[in-house]
Scaffold this active site. Structure first.
Site, PDB file in Angstrom:
ATOM      1  N   LYS A   1      -0.336   4.879   8.245  1.00  0.00           N
ATOM      2  CA  LYS A   1       0.363   5.281   7.009  1.00  0.00           C
ATOM      3  C   LYS A   1      -0.650   5.424   5.866  1.00  0.00           C
ATOM      4  CE  LYS A   1       1.450   1.885   4.744  1.00  0.00           C
ATOM      5  NZ  LYS A   1       1.507   0.810   3.800  1.00  0.00           N
TER       6      LYS A   1
ATOM      7  N   LYS B   1      -6.629   2.152  -3.057  1.00  0.00           N
ATOM      8  CA  LYS B   1      -6.351   1.397  -1.824  1.00  0.00           C
ATOM      9  C   LYS B   1      -6.332   2.324  -0.595  1.00  0.00           C
ATOM     10  CE  LYS B   1      -4.810  -1.471   1.219  1.00  0.00           C
ATOM     11  NZ  LYS B   1      -5.747  -2.353   1.919  1.00  0.00           N
TER      12      LYS B   1
ATOM     13  N   SER C   1       0.879  -1.177   0.000  1.00  0.00           N
ATOM     14  CA  SER C   1       0.000   0.000   0.000  1.00  0.00           C
ATOM     15  C   SER C   1       0.913   1.224   0.000  1.00  0.00           C
ATOM     16  CB  SER C   1      -0.904  -0.004   1.234  1.00  0.00           C
ATOM     17  OG  SER C   1      -1.633  -1.202   1.294  1.00  0.00           O
TER      18      SER C   1
HETATM   19  P1  NAD Z   1       4.670  -6.856   7.533  1.00  0.00           P
HETATM   20  O1  NAD Z   1       5.358  -5.804   8.329  1.00  0.00           O
HETATM   21  O2  NAD Z   1       4.109  -8.048   8.204  1.00  0.00           O
HETATM   22  O3  NAD Z   1       5.640  -7.375   6.351  1.00  0.00           O
HETATM   23  C1  NAD Z   1       6.508  -6.533   5.631  1.00  0.00           C
HETATM   24  C2  NAD Z   1       7.790  -7.292   5.381  1.00  0.00           C
HETATM   25  O4  NAD Z   1       8.678  -6.490   4.595  1.00  0.00           O
HETATM   26  C3  NAD Z   1       8.543  -7.636   6.685  1.00  0.00           C
HETATM   27  O5  NAD Z   1       8.749  -9.028   6.786  1.00  0.00           O
HETATM   28  C4  NAD Z   1       9.840  -6.861   6.555  1.00  0.00           C
HETATM   29  O6  NAD Z   1      10.975  -7.510   7.140  1.00  0.00           O
HETATM   30  C5  NAD Z   1      10.000  -6.764   5.042  1.00  0.00           C
HETATM   31  N1  NAD Z   1      10.902  -5.700   4.638  1.00  0.00           N
HETATM   32  C6  NAD Z   1      11.003  -4.445   5.173  1.00  0.00           C
HETATM   33  N2  NAD Z   1      11.995  -3.772   4.554  1.00  0.00           N
HETATM   34  C7  NAD Z   1      12.504  -4.608   3.631  1.00  0.00           C
HETATM   35  C8  NAD Z   1      13.586  -4.488   2.680  1.00  0.00           C
HETATM   36  N3  NAD Z   1      14.297  -3.348   2.563  1.00  0.00           N
HETATM   37  N4  NAD Z   1      13.859  -5.541   1.868  1.00  0.00           N
HETATM   38  C9  NAD Z   1      13.147  -6.689   1.984  1.00  0.00           C
HETATM   39  N5  NAD Z   1      12.142  -6.881   2.875  1.00  0.00           N
HETATM   40  C10 NAD Z   1      11.824  -5.844   3.681  1.00  0.00           C
HETATM   41  O7  NAD Z   1       3.551  -6.076   6.705  1.00  0.00           O
HETATM   42  P2  NAD Z   1       2.234  -6.710   6.047  1.00  0.00           P
HETATM   43  O8  NAD Z   1       1.135  -6.657   7.040  1.00  0.00           O
HETATM   44  O9  NAD Z   1       2.572  -7.983   5.358  1.00  0.00           O
HETATM   45  O10 NAD Z   1       1.939  -5.575   4.957  1.00  0.00           O
HETATM   46  C11 NAD Z   1       2.704  -5.457   3.752  1.00  0.00           C
HETATM   47  C12 NAD Z   1       2.042  -4.397   2.882  1.00  0.00           C
HETATM   48  O11 NAD Z   1       0.698  -4.793   2.595  1.00  0.00           O
HETATM   49  C13 NAD Z   1       1.957  -3.014   3.549  1.00  0.00           C
HETATM   50  O12 NAD Z   1       2.146  -2.009   2.580  1.00  0.00           O
HETATM   51  C14 NAD Z   1       0.548  -2.999   4.128  1.00  0.00           C
HETATM   52  O13 NAD Z   1       0.073  -1.681   4.290  1.00  0.00           O
HETATM   53  C15 NAD Z   1      -0.195  -3.797   3.074  1.00  0.00           C
HETATM   54  N6  NAD Z   1      -1.417  -4.508   3.530  1.00  0.00           N
HETATM   55  C16 NAD Z   1      -1.450  -5.187   4.709  1.00  0.00           C
HETATM   56  C17 NAD Z   1      -2.621  -5.855   5.086  1.00  0.00           C
HETATM   57  C18 NAD Z   1      -2.723  -6.646   6.375  1.00  0.00           C
HETATM   58  O14 NAD Z   1      -3.846  -7.026   6.739  1.00  0.00           O
HETATM   59  N7  NAD Z   1      -1.634  -6.929   7.062  1.00  0.00           N
HETATM   60  C19 NAD Z   1      -3.744  -5.842   4.246  1.00  0.00           C
HETATM   61  C20 NAD Z   1      -3.677  -5.160   3.031  1.00  0.00           C
HETATM   62  C21 NAD Z   1      -2.496  -4.492   2.676  1.00  0.00           C
END
Ligand code: NAD
Length: 294
Positions: free
Chosen positions: A239, A170, A96
């Protein structure tokens, strides 16, 4: 259908999304900067190859998919990918992210012959596991058409406009979702203090005009049982709603309600911290009432 992809970001969402790709027969080269995340992912999805860097995910891949926290991280990870001809030409940002930064990133990649498509998702961890995510896709027609069968493994792709359009939609979706969660939490807590049974309230509201994803899913599955385990951190939600508020500020639309919603979530974030599940806002609101009544 695309058969070989790189995938970067193996968190709450990335892990179940890759799991579905692997189950559909897609070869996945996966990477996360966190060793703990890589380890948990390898145990959860043994059918995917975990590689040692972002750049390695793109080797021999037709596309690289990103599921990362925010635009700044997306930009730094994309900078790590090799622009050479034999590396993936299509990058799909399923995070997102901020729509204007997404457009700027797409423009900067065009020089190297690579295409950026935004394809953020909605539906939470449960939707990622079930392959029922709403996937909001922005990008050129031909590239999006080529990606659709792959994206359909994870949910329901909908091409909503040029690059950046998915990220705009989104953010606006999450603004609505954040407002619904606050509105339903305040209403259920008021009803409860009045003497209504919250479970009965939700049952009736879910057949009435007050229903939302919060009353149909978040309240019955994560708040009423006291588990607060939807898998979406407050930091990420805040965010998203700031992205929506910035987008609103670039228009002439009055958004006083949105501003109030964001201010309340900012306060909750400051007190609960970014990793608290976003459903904890209901407990936080209840606790504030308890404090006020003491
Ligand atoms: P999360 O924090 O669980 O996962 C993000 C991952 O990215 C982590 O494992 C982190 O170590 C990794 N990461 C961070 N910096 C990095 C880098 N430089 N190189 C490689 N990996 C890196 O987050 P999430 O809940 O999985 O969400 C991911 C995205 O999806 C976000 O943008 C969030 O807003 C969106 N999203 C989340 C949900 C939800 O329900 N959790 C739903 C829809 C959208």
């Amino acid at each position: 259908m695309i058969r070989t992809v790189g995938f970067i970001g193996l968190g709450h969402m990335g892990t179940p999304m890759v799991s579905r790709l692997v189950d559909a027969g897609v070869t996945v080269r996966a990477y996360d900067v966190s060793p703990e995340a890589r380890e948990a992912f390898a145990a959860a999805v043994p059918g995917a190859a975990v590689v040692g860097s972002a750049a390695e995910t793109a080797d021999g891949a037709e596309a690289v998919l990103l599921c990362l926290p925010n635009s700044a991280i997306v930009e730094s990870v994309v900078a790590e990918l090799d622009p050479a001809e034999d590396s993936a030409r299509v990058i799909v940002d399923m995070s997102s992210s901020e729509p204007l930064r997404t457009r700027a990133l797409a423009a900067s990649l065009a020089d190297t012959g690579r295409v950026l498509v935004d394809a953020p998702v909605s539906g939470g961890v449960s939707g990622a596991r079930a392959g029922t995510l709403a996937v909001m896709v922005g990008g050129p027609d031909d590239v999006v058409a080529g990606l659709e069968p792959l994206l359909a493994v994870m949910g329901r792709p909908r091409h909503v406009g040029p690059v950046g359009a998915g990220h705009a939609l989104k953010a606006l979706n999450n603004l609505m979702s954040a407002a619904h969660l606050v509105a339903s939490s305040e209403a259920v807590l008021v009803g409860e203090e009045f003497g209504l049974d919250p479970a009965v309230m939700l049952e009736v509201v879910n057949g009435s005009s007050g229903r939302s994803g919060s009353t149909e899913n978040k309240w019955p599955n994560h708040i009423l049982p006291g588990t607060y385990g939807a898998g979406f951190g407050i930091g990420l939600l805040v965010k998203d709603i700031h992205i929506a508020l910035d987008l609103a500020a670039s228009t002439s639309v009055p958004t006083r309600h949105a501003a109030a919603t964001v201010a309340l979530w900012d306060e909750a974030l400051a007190e609960l911290g970014p990793t608290a599940d976003h459903t904890e806002i209901a407990r936080w609101l209840r606790d504030q009432g308890d404090v006020a009544n003491r």
